[in-house]
Design an enzyme around this catalytic site. Structure first.
Site, PDB file in Angstrom:
ATOM      1  CD  GLU A  94     -14.032  44.797   8.753  1.00  0.00           C
ATOM      2  OE1 GLU A  94     -15.207  44.434   9.009  1.00  0.00           O
ATOM      3  OE2 GLU A  94     -13.679  45.218   7.645  1.00  0.00           O
ATOM      4  CE  LYS A 107     -13.942  43.213   4.204  1.00  0.00           C
ATOM      5  NZ  LYS A 107     -14.644  44.210   5.037  1.00  0.00           N
ATOM      6  CB  CYS A 114     -16.563  42.022   7.591  1.00  0.00           C
ATOM      7  SG  CYS A 114     -18.207  42.682   7.986  1.00  0.00           S
TER       8      CYS A 114
END
Ligand code: ACM
Length: 267
Positions: free
Chosen positions: A40, A115, A148
């Site tokens: 990321e 995300k 993540c």
């Protein structure tokens, strides 16, 4: 059976040192890979102190070549090595700013995931993802991306698997220690490969120091740990993924998808 040579890269980026971080990460990519996953925000670093600071280095994935130092470099490498690359970066789209994962196909086209589940101060910097959990054809199979903290929401991996993903690419900057074990479960409960690429090192730009846990890993659909790095060094976790498309039989009488009971679930 389809075989995909895969690697997840673990680095220790220096905040703001884009060219240096790019160089280090790309140098770690093994030769002859079909698929590589980078962490990321791998080229910029993680702890932005303002939205303005992140916007200044965010890239518009739809822009012409020459305008995006990170995307242009990854486009070139994907083409040069005939390889698919998945990498986390700050994405600008109009006035919006996303913590995105971008899939770089060898033909120069892109897939994007933004995300959905933002962690801690990311909520002050980025807009939450608005594209859902799309899947993409690549490497002869179907790939999905999550970033993540999406790991703690089983709906993320489940959505991708239900859409046909065989491989979950998971660029990360992990802080909480439970993710490596949880991703083994995400792989098992969806019968998919998962490739978590995490960073190591520390950032302290906001008064809340961040220590990244490393442990980048590759997990099989049966939950076998095919490769895992430690928490200290940079490197590449590598494995050959042997893919049997939509292999969802758990026992001779249990098909993972057919046995679901959505009418009994609260979703
Ligand atoms: C995280 O989502 N980067 C912890």
């Amino acid at each position: 059976m389809l075989e995909v040579k895969a690697a997840t890269i673990q680095t220790s980026p220096v905040f703001g040192a884009i060219q240096e971080n790019l160089h280090t990460a790309l140098d770690l990519i093994p030769k002859n890979c079909d698929l590589v996953v980078l962490p990321e925000l791998f080229a910029t670093g993680y702890q932005f102190i303002s939205r303005q600071e992140a916007l200044a280095v965010a890239e518009d994935v739809t822009c012409r070549k020459g305008d995006n130092p990170i995307c242009d470099r990854l486009d070139s490498l994907a083409a040069e090595r005939n390889m698919t690359i998945v990498a986390g970066l700050a994405e600008r789209s109009g006035d919006s700013l996303f913590n995105s994962s971008v899939l770089f196909h060898p033909d120069g086209s892109h897939g994007v995931y933004r995300k959905v589940h933002l962690f801690l101060d990311e909520k002050l910097i980025f807009d939450p993802g608005d594209l859902g959990f799309p899947v993409f054809k690549a490497c002869g199979t179907t790939l999905g991306m999550m970033v993540c903290f999406d790991w703690i929401f089983p709906e993320a991996a489940r959505s991708l698997a239900l859409s046909g993903a065989e491989i979950l690419c998971h660029p990360s900057n992990l802080l909480l220690p439970w993710c490596p074990a949880a991703m083994i479960t995400r792989s098992q409960e969806n019968r998919v490969f998962s490739l978590t690429s995490n960073r190591i090192g520390r950032e302290d730009r906001t008064g809340a120091p961040a220590e990244f846990i490393g442990m980048s890993q590759i997990v099989s659909p049966q939950g076998e740990l095919l490769s895992r790095l430690g928490s200290d060094g940079e490197g590449a976790a590598e494995a050959t993924l042997r893919i049997v498309e939509q292999d969802k039989m758990l026992t001779p009488s249990n098909d993972l998808w057919d046995d679901r009971r959505p009418d009994q679930y609260r979703l």
